[in-house]
Write a protein that holds these residues in place. Structure first.
Motif, PDB file in Angstrom:
ATOM      1  N   MET A   1       0.850  -1.177   0.000  1.00 33.01           N
ATOM      2  CA  MET A   1       0.000   0.000   0.000  1.00 33.01           C
ATOM      3  C   MET A   1       0.893   1.236   0.000  1.00 33.01           C
ATOM      4  O   MET A   1       1.898   1.287   0.683  1.00 33.01           O
ATOM      5  CB  MET A   1      -0.879  -0.023   1.242  1.00 33.01           C
ATOM      6  N   ASN A   2       0.463   2.227  -0.802  1.00 36.92           N
ATOM      7  CA  ASN A   2       1.240   3.444  -0.910  1.00 36.92           C
ATOM      8  C   ASN A   2       0.285   4.629  -1.061  1.00 36.92           C
ATOM      9  O   ASN A   2      -0.549   4.636  -1.961  1.00 36.92           O
ATOM     10  CB  ASN A   2       2.172   3.344  -2.131  1.00 36.92           C
ATOM     11  N   LYS A   3       0.409   5.594  -0.162  1.00 34.61           N
ATOM     12  CA  LYS A   3      -0.444   6.782  -0.225  1.00 34.61           C
ATOM     13  C   LYS A   3       0.022   7.665  -1.375  1.00 34.61           C
ATOM     14  O   LYS A   3       1.182   8.040  -1.456  1.00 34.61           O
ATOM     15  CB  LYS A   3      -0.376   7.543   1.101  1.00 34.61           C
ATOM     16  N   LEU A   4      -0.903   8.018  -2.263  1.00 32.56           N
ATOM     17  CA  LEU A   4      -0.593   8.910  -3.377  1.00 32.56           C
ATOM     18  C   LEU A   4      -1.156  10.311  -3.132  1.00 32.56           C
ATOM     19  O   LEU A   4      -0.520  11.300  -3.438  1.00 32.56           O
ATOM     20  CB  LEU A   4      -1.158   8.343  -4.681  1.00 32.56           C
ATOM     21  N   SER A  16      -2.235   3.392  -3.846  1.00 33.16           N
ATOM     22  CA  SER A  16      -1.980   2.201  -4.671  1.00 33.16           C
ATOM     23  C   SER A  16      -1.904   0.995  -3.735  1.00 33.16           C
ATOM     24  O   SER A  16      -1.510   1.123  -2.571  1.00 33.16           O
ATOM     25  CB  SER A  16      -0.693   2.356  -5.478  1.00 33.16           C
ATOM     26  N   PHE A  17      -2.285  -0.158  -4.257  1.00 31.17           N
ATOM     27  CA  PHE A  17      -2.317  -1.397  -3.470  1.00 31.17           C
ATOM     28  C   PHE A  17      -1.682  -2.522  -4.269  1.00 31.17           C
ATOM     29  O   PHE A  17      -1.842  -2.587  -5.486  1.00 31.17           O
ATOM     30  CB  PHE A  17      -3.770  -1.786  -3.135  1.00 31.17           C
ATOM     31  N   ASP A  18      -1.010  -3.430  -3.547  1.00 32.35           N
ATOM     32  CA  ASP A  18      -0.385  -4.565  -4.228  1.00 32.35           C
ATOM     33  C   ASP A  18      -0.972  -5.908  -3.804  1.00 32.35           C
ATOM     34  O   ASP A  18      -0.368  -6.944  -4.037  1.00 32.35           O
ATOM     35  CB  ASP A  18       1.139  -4.544  -4.048  1.00 32.35           C
ATOM     36  N   GLU A  19      -2.154  -5.889  -3.206  1.00 35.04           N
ATOM     37  CA  GLU A  19      -2.836  -7.140  -2.857  1.00 35.04           C
ATOM     38  C   GLU A  19      -3.194  -7.880  -4.141  1.00 35.04           C
ATOM     39  O   GLU A  19      -3.527  -7.260  -5.152  1.00 35.04           O
ATOM     40  CB  GLU A  19      -4.108  -6.861  -2.056  1.00 35.04           C
ATOM     41  N   GLU A  20      -3.159  -9.220  -4.091  1.00 36.33           N
ATOM     42  CA  GLU A  20      -3.465 -10.009  -5.280  1.00 36.33           C
ATOM     43  C   GLU A  20      -4.789 -10.749  -5.174  1.00 36.33           C
ATOM     44  O   GLU A  20      -5.259 -11.314  -6.153  1.00 36.33           O
ATOM     45  CB  GLU A  20      -2.332 -11.005  -5.535  1.00 36.33           C
ATOM     46  N   LEU A  26      -9.988  -5.816  -0.279  1.00 37.64           N
ATOM     47  CA  LEU A  26     -11.108  -5.126   0.358  1.00 37.64           C
ATOM     48  C   LEU A  26     -10.821  -4.847   1.833  1.00 37.64           C
ATOM     49  O   LEU A  26     -11.168  -3.777   2.350  1.00 37.64           O
ATOM     50  CB  LEU A  26     -12.398  -5.931   0.194  1.00 37.64           C
ATOM     51  N   ALA A  27     -10.190  -5.799   2.515  1.00 32.88           N
ATOM     52  CA  ALA A  27      -9.831  -5.597   3.926  1.00 32.88           C
ATOM     53  C   ALA A  27      -8.814  -4.472   4.070  1.00 32.88           C
ATOM     54  O   ALA A  27      -8.943  -3.608   4.952  1.00 32.88           O
ATOM     55  CB  ALA A  27      -9.290  -6.898   4.519  1.00 32.88           C
ATOM     56  N   GLU A  28      -7.806  -4.449   3.206  1.00 34.42           N
ATOM     57  CA  GLU A  28      -6.772  -3.414   3.255  1.00 34.42           C
ATOM     58  C   GLU A  28      -7.355  -2.035   2.938  1.00 34.42           C
ATOM     59  O   GLU A  28      -7.058  -1.047   3.605  1.00 34.42           O
ATOM     60  CB  GLU A  28      -5.655  -3.758   2.263  1.00 34.42           C
ATOM     61  N   MET A  29      -8.198  -1.969   1.928  1.00 31.34           N
ATOM     62  CA  MET A  29      -8.820  -0.694   1.582  1.00 31.34           C
ATOM     63  C   MET A  29      -9.744  -0.213   2.696  1.00 31.34           C
ATOM     64  O   MET A  29      -9.765   0.973   3.027  1.00 31.34           O
ATOM     65  CB  MET A  29      -9.570  -0.805   0.253  1.00 31.34           C
ATOM     66  N   GLU A  86      -1.614  -2.543  -8.352  1.00 30.32           N
ATOM     67  CA  GLU A  86      -0.336  -2.825  -9.008  1.00 30.32           C
ATOM     68  C   GLU A  86      -0.456  -4.008  -9.966  1.00 30.32           C
ATOM     69  O   GLU A  86       0.203  -4.062 -10.987  1.00 30.32           O
ATOM     70  CB  GLU A  86       0.754  -3.087  -7.962  1.00 30.32           C
ATOM     71  N   LYS A  87      -1.330  -4.974  -9.586  1.00 29.30           N
ATOM     72  CA  LYS A  87      -1.626  -6.123 -10.438  1.00 29.30           C
ATOM     73  C   LYS A  87      -3.145  -6.260 -10.459  1.00 29.30           C
ATOM     74  O   LYS A  87      -3.796  -6.047  -9.433  1.00 29.30           O
ATOM     75  CB  LYS A  87      -1.037  -7.405  -9.840  1.00 29.30           C
ATOM     76  N   PRO A  88      -3.735  -6.615 -11.589  1.00 27.62           N
ATOM     77  CA  PRO A  88      -5.192  -6.780 -11.621  1.00 27.62           C
ATOM     78  C   PRO A  88      -5.666  -7.818 -10.597  1.00 27.62           C
ATOM     79  O   PRO A  88      -4.980  -8.799 -10.322  1.00 27.62           O
ATOM     80  CB  PRO A  88      -5.462  -7.265 -13.051  1.00 27.62           C
ATOM     81  N   VAL A  89      -6.846  -7.561 -10.045  1.00 25.13           N
ATOM     82  CA  VAL A  89      -7.478  -8.462  -9.080  1.00 25.13           C
ATOM     83  C   VAL A  89      -8.816  -8.888  -9.678  1.00 25.13           C
ATOM     84  O   VAL A  89      -9.549  -8.085 -10.251  1.00 25.13           O
ATOM     85  CB  VAL A  89      -7.673  -7.760  -7.716  1.00 25.13           C
TER      86      VAL A  89
END
Length: 154
Positions: A1-4, A16-20, A26-29, A86-89
């Motif tokens: 996760m990166n704050k833009l 931005s998020f890098d969860e796959e 959804l939990a991270e967001m 970062e990668k499609p989910v």
């Protein structure tokens, strides 16, 4: 996760998020919205469960988006979080069964007044119909232009 871009006073966040995996994403967001004071802790399991029952994946020009949200009783104050992946989910497509989309942008909504939901969704749909808007958000660059674009959803 990166704050833009983080503008709680403007009602929006841009990360931005890098969860796959969808539920982890959804939990991270949700955790970002909880931390920013937009939603209660109960939002996290509620939005995950609602996405299982009512999928929110949406095919749009150029790339697919998802618009997860849940009931207003889990919301402290209105706002939204734009997640650039970062990668499609993989999300299930809205109003379909067993049709999946590789989502690259997620708009997680915190809607306080149920009657405001339709207006916000309409503004969001207008934004999503223009591929240039989606590519601007996906690029994670031109933060001033992104901020101006996100202000149009409020």
């Amino acid at each position: 996760m990166n704050k833009l871009l983080r503008k709680e006073n403007e009602k929006f966040l841009y990360y931005s998020f890098d969860e796959e995996e969808k539920e982890a994403l959804l939990a991270e967001m949700s955790a970002v919205l909880i931390d920013a004071g937009f939603v209660y802790e109960s939002y996290q399991p509620a939005v995950i469960e609602r996405e299982r029952v009512f999928p929110t994946g949406l095919p749009t020009q150029g790339l697919s988006v998802a618009i997860p949200h849940t009931d207003s009783d889990h919301v402290k104050k209105e706002g939204f979080l734009v997640g650039v992946l970062e990668k499609p989910v993989r999300f299930e497509m809205m109003a379909s069964k067993d049709v999946f989309l590789e989502v690259e942008l997620v708009f997680m909504l915190a809607i306080k007044e149920p009657e405001d939901q339709l207006a916000m969704l309409q503004k969001l749909m207008l934004l999503c119909q223009d591929e240039k808007n989606l590519q601007l958000l996906k690029s994670k660059e031109k933060v001033v232009e992104v901020e101006q674009l996100l202000k149009t959803i409020q």
